[in-house]
Design a protein around this motif. Sequence first.
Motif, PDB file in Angstrom:
ATOM      1  N   VAL A  33       0.858  -1.184   0.000  1.00  0.00           N
ATOM      2  CA  VAL A  33       0.000   0.000   0.000  1.00  0.00           C
ATOM      3  C   VAL A  33       0.890   1.228   0.000  1.00  0.00           C
ATOM      4  N   SER A  34       0.688   2.109  -0.993  1.00  0.00           N
ATOM      5  CA  SER A  34       1.500   3.326  -1.092  1.00  0.00           C
ATOM      6  C   SER A  34       0.815   4.520  -0.444  1.00  0.00           C
ATOM      7  N   SER A  35      -0.508   4.575  -0.501  1.00  0.00           N
ATOM      8  CA  SER A  35      -1.221   5.703   0.096  1.00  0.00           C
ATOM      9  C   SER A  35      -2.690   5.335   0.274  1.00  0.00           C
ATOM     10  N   VAL A  36      -3.366   6.073   1.170  1.00  0.00           N
ATOM     11  CA  VAL A  36      -4.806   5.942   1.389  1.00  0.00           C
ATOM     12  C   VAL A  36      -5.384   7.343   1.493  1.00  0.00           C
ATOM     13  N   SER A  37      -6.375   7.641   0.666  1.00  0.00           N
ATOM     14  CA  SER A  37      -7.053   8.929   0.777  1.00  0.00           C
ATOM     15  C   SER A  37      -8.422   8.714   1.415  1.00  0.00           C
ATOM     16  N   ILE A  38      -8.751   9.584   2.371  1.00  0.00           N
ATOM     17  CA  ILE A  38     -10.002   9.468   3.119  1.00  0.00           C
ATOM     18  C   ILE A  38     -10.796  10.747   2.926  1.00  0.00           C
ATOM     19  N   THR A  39     -12.042  10.638   2.502  1.00  0.00           N
ATOM     20  CA  THR A  39     -12.900  11.801   2.312  1.00  0.00           C
ATOM     21  C   THR A  39     -14.311  11.505   2.814  1.00  0.00           C
ATOM     22  N   PRO A  40     -15.061  12.517   3.280  1.00  0.00           N
ATOM     23  CA  PRO A  40     -14.558  13.856   3.600  1.00  0.00           C
ATOM     24  C   PRO A  40     -13.869  13.857   4.963  1.00  0.00           C
ATOM     25  N   THR A  41     -12.974  14.810   5.163  1.00  0.00           N
ATOM     26  CA  THR A  41     -12.295  14.970   6.441  1.00  0.00           C
ATOM     27  C   THR A  41     -12.442  16.399   6.922  1.00  0.00           C
ATOM     28  N   LEU A  42     -12.360  16.577   8.238  1.00  0.00           N
ATOM     29  CA  LEU A  42     -12.364  17.909   8.835  1.00  0.00           C
ATOM     30  C   LEU A  42     -10.945  18.444   8.962  1.00  0.00           C
ATOM     31  N   ASN A  43      -9.987  17.524   9.029  1.00  0.00           N
ATOM     32  CA  ASN A  43      -8.577  17.871   9.157  1.00  0.00           C
ATOM     33  C   ASN A  43      -7.793  16.623   8.764  1.00  0.00           C
ATOM     34  N   VAL A  48      -9.161  13.700  10.854  1.00  0.00           N
ATOM     35  CA  VAL A  48     -10.328  13.975  11.693  1.00  0.00           C
ATOM     36  C   VAL A  48     -11.579  13.862  10.837  1.00  0.00           C
ATOM     37  N   VAL A  49     -12.513  13.031  11.273  1.00  0.00           N
ATOM     38  CA  VAL A  49     -13.763  12.839  10.552  1.00  0.00           C
ATOM     39  C   VAL A  49     -14.925  13.138  11.488  1.00  0.00           C
ATOM     40  N   ALA A  50     -16.124  13.280  10.922  1.00  0.00           N
ATOM     41  CA  ALA A  50     -17.288  13.692  11.694  1.00  0.00           C
ATOM     42  C   ALA A  50     -18.093  12.492  12.173  1.00  0.00           C
ATOM     43  N   TYR A  51     -18.700  12.640  13.340  1.00  0.00           N
ATOM     44  CA  TYR A  51     -19.532  11.597  13.927  1.00  0.00           C
ATOM     45  C   TYR A  51     -20.745  11.313  13.043  1.00  0.00           C
ATOM     46  N   ARG A  52     -21.027  10.027  12.820  1.00  0.00           N
ATOM     47  CA  ARG A  52     -22.160   9.536  12.020  1.00  0.00           C
ATOM     48  C   ARG A  52     -22.110  10.016  10.565  1.00  0.00           C
ATOM     49  N   GLN A  53     -20.894  10.201  10.076  1.00  0.00           N
ATOM     50  CA  GLN A  53     -20.693  10.592   8.680  1.00  0.00           C
ATOM     51  C   GLN A  53     -20.223   9.377   7.885  1.00  0.00           C
ATOM     52  N   ASN A  54     -20.671   9.277   6.636  1.00  0.00           N
ATOM     53  CA  ASN A  54     -20.173   8.238   5.737  1.00  0.00           C
ATOM     54  C   ASN A  54     -18.869   8.714   5.100  1.00  0.00           C
ATOM     55  N   ILE A  55     -17.841   7.895   5.150  1.00  0.00           N
ATOM     56  CA  ILE A  55     -16.563   8.269   4.561  1.00  0.00           C
ATOM     57  C   ILE A  55     -16.184   7.264   3.475  1.00  0.00           C
ATOM     58  N   THR A  56     -15.293   7.709   2.590  1.00  0.00           N
ATOM     59  CA  THR A  56     -14.746   6.856   1.531  1.00  0.00           C
ATOM     60  C   THR A  56     -13.241   6.756   1.724  1.00  0.00           C
ATOM     61  N   MET A  57     -12.707   5.537   1.602  1.00  0.00           N
ATOM     62  CA  MET A  57     -11.272   5.308   1.720  1.00  0.00           C
ATOM     63  C   MET A  57     -10.776   4.676   0.421  1.00  0.00           C
ATOM     64  N   PRO A 100     -10.232   9.322  19.744  1.00  0.00           N
ATOM     65  CA  PRO A 100      -9.157   8.831  18.860  1.00  0.00           C
ATOM     66  C   PRO A 100      -9.242   7.322  18.629  1.00  0.00           C
ATOM     67  N   PHE A 101      -8.786   6.891  17.476  1.00  0.00           N
ATOM     68  CA  PHE A 101      -8.653   5.469  17.175  1.00  0.00           C
ATOM     69  C   PHE A 101      -7.670   5.336  16.025  1.00  0.00           C
ATOM     70  N   ASN A 102      -7.213   4.122  15.765  1.00  0.00           N
ATOM     71  CA  ASN A 102      -6.230   3.874  14.711  1.00  0.00           C
ATOM     72  C   ASN A 102      -6.807   2.956  13.647  1.00  0.00           C
ATOM     73  N   MET A 103      -6.554   3.286  12.378  1.00  0.00           N
ATOM     74  CA  MET A 103      -6.886   2.392  11.282  1.00  0.00           C
ATOM     75  C   MET A 103      -5.618   1.682  10.833  1.00  0.00           C
ATOM     76  N   TYR A 114      -0.125  -0.200   6.319  1.00  0.00           N
ATOM     77  CA  TYR A 114      -0.523   1.202   6.438  1.00  0.00           C
ATOM     78  C   TYR A 114      -1.131   1.416   7.818  1.00  0.00           C
ATOM     79  N   TYR A 115      -0.878   2.614   8.335  1.00  0.00           N
ATOM     80  CA  TYR A 115      -1.409   2.987   9.651  1.00  0.00           C
ATOM     81  C   TYR A 115      -1.850   4.440   9.594  1.00  0.00           C
ATOM     82  N   ALA A 116      -3.002   4.748  10.159  1.00  0.00           N
ATOM     83  CA  ALA A 116      -3.462   6.133  10.224  1.00  0.00           C
ATOM     84  C   ALA A 116      -4.094   6.401  11.576  1.00  0.00           C
ATOM     85  N   ALA A 117      -3.633   7.477  12.224  1.00  0.00           N
ATOM     86  CA  ALA A 117      -4.276   7.938  13.457  1.00  0.00           C
ATOM     87  C   ALA A 117      -5.488   8.763  13.064  1.00  0.00           C
ATOM     88  N   MET A 118      -6.652   8.389  13.595  1.00  0.00           N
ATOM     89  CA  MET A 118      -7.889   9.080  13.253  1.00  0.00           C
ATOM     90  C   MET A 118      -8.567   9.567  14.535  1.00  0.00           C
TER      91      MET A 118
END
Length: 290
Positions: A33-43, A48-57, A100-103, A114-118
Amino acid sequence: MKASTWLLGALASLAFLSGCGGSGSSSGTLATVSSVSITPTLNTSPTVVAYRQNITMVVNGQNLQQGININNPGCTNLTESPGGSNTQRTFSCKIIHVGPFNMNITDSANNQLYYAAMSVPLAARPQVTLATSMGNIVVELNPGAAPISVDNFLDYVETGFYSNTIFHRADNQVIQAGGYTPSLTALIPTYSAITLESTLTTGLSNTQGTIGMASTSAANSATSQFYFNVVDNSSIFNATTTSGGYAVFGTIVSGLNVMQAIDAVPTSAQGGLPTVPVTPVIITSATRTQ
């Protein structure tokens, strides 16, 4: 609790293995894995993502057909979109965790790729106002301790499922609702049953004035029905080493007297249910108010 529904444990994970399509590399080559893009994000630092929001990775890499595993404890309903390739796969999920949690993404040999702090901010705990024919009950929910039960309850609240339903049980122990209309017609369809969130792990207890998910005697069977503890039921409803118990996911912050008044309504056996209030106690609406 008979004629009810009860609890769930929250790690969203998804694995896809060879045979998912694409051309490729030899069967002995592991995915990268070279990269992971996550949308939408707040930061984005940390993500940082929003509570009860659907995200795409979107996962980018090489030899992805050889298999990767995504573990994201902040998600529910983690699914892969069709049309992925050996170099790119797309996943979606709904954020139900707070804080906080980790993916982590690992390959088929469990090597970390791959590791991401979320993190999910929540300024205040969600509150729901149940407007009933005997007054309002305001419940504060605890998604930090019981994310699956809270998300499930809010799904029913936000679709108007509880409007014009009744409290069908009042027995000096609990008052229970979310399962029947005033004519004692069962409410269908419900969403899929959720996994039990044990009081042993959530730290929440069936004390007086708390709200929990009702269920059958089978584990992981809670759907729409919920109950309020009229008295302290921790000794009989909390989980033990041999019993899953019933999940608590919030507490009454206003309207404890309304709960007690509902419990005091005379009851009778009706429609196969043993303790239905003789004068129907109707939930006219359930609204998220915070």
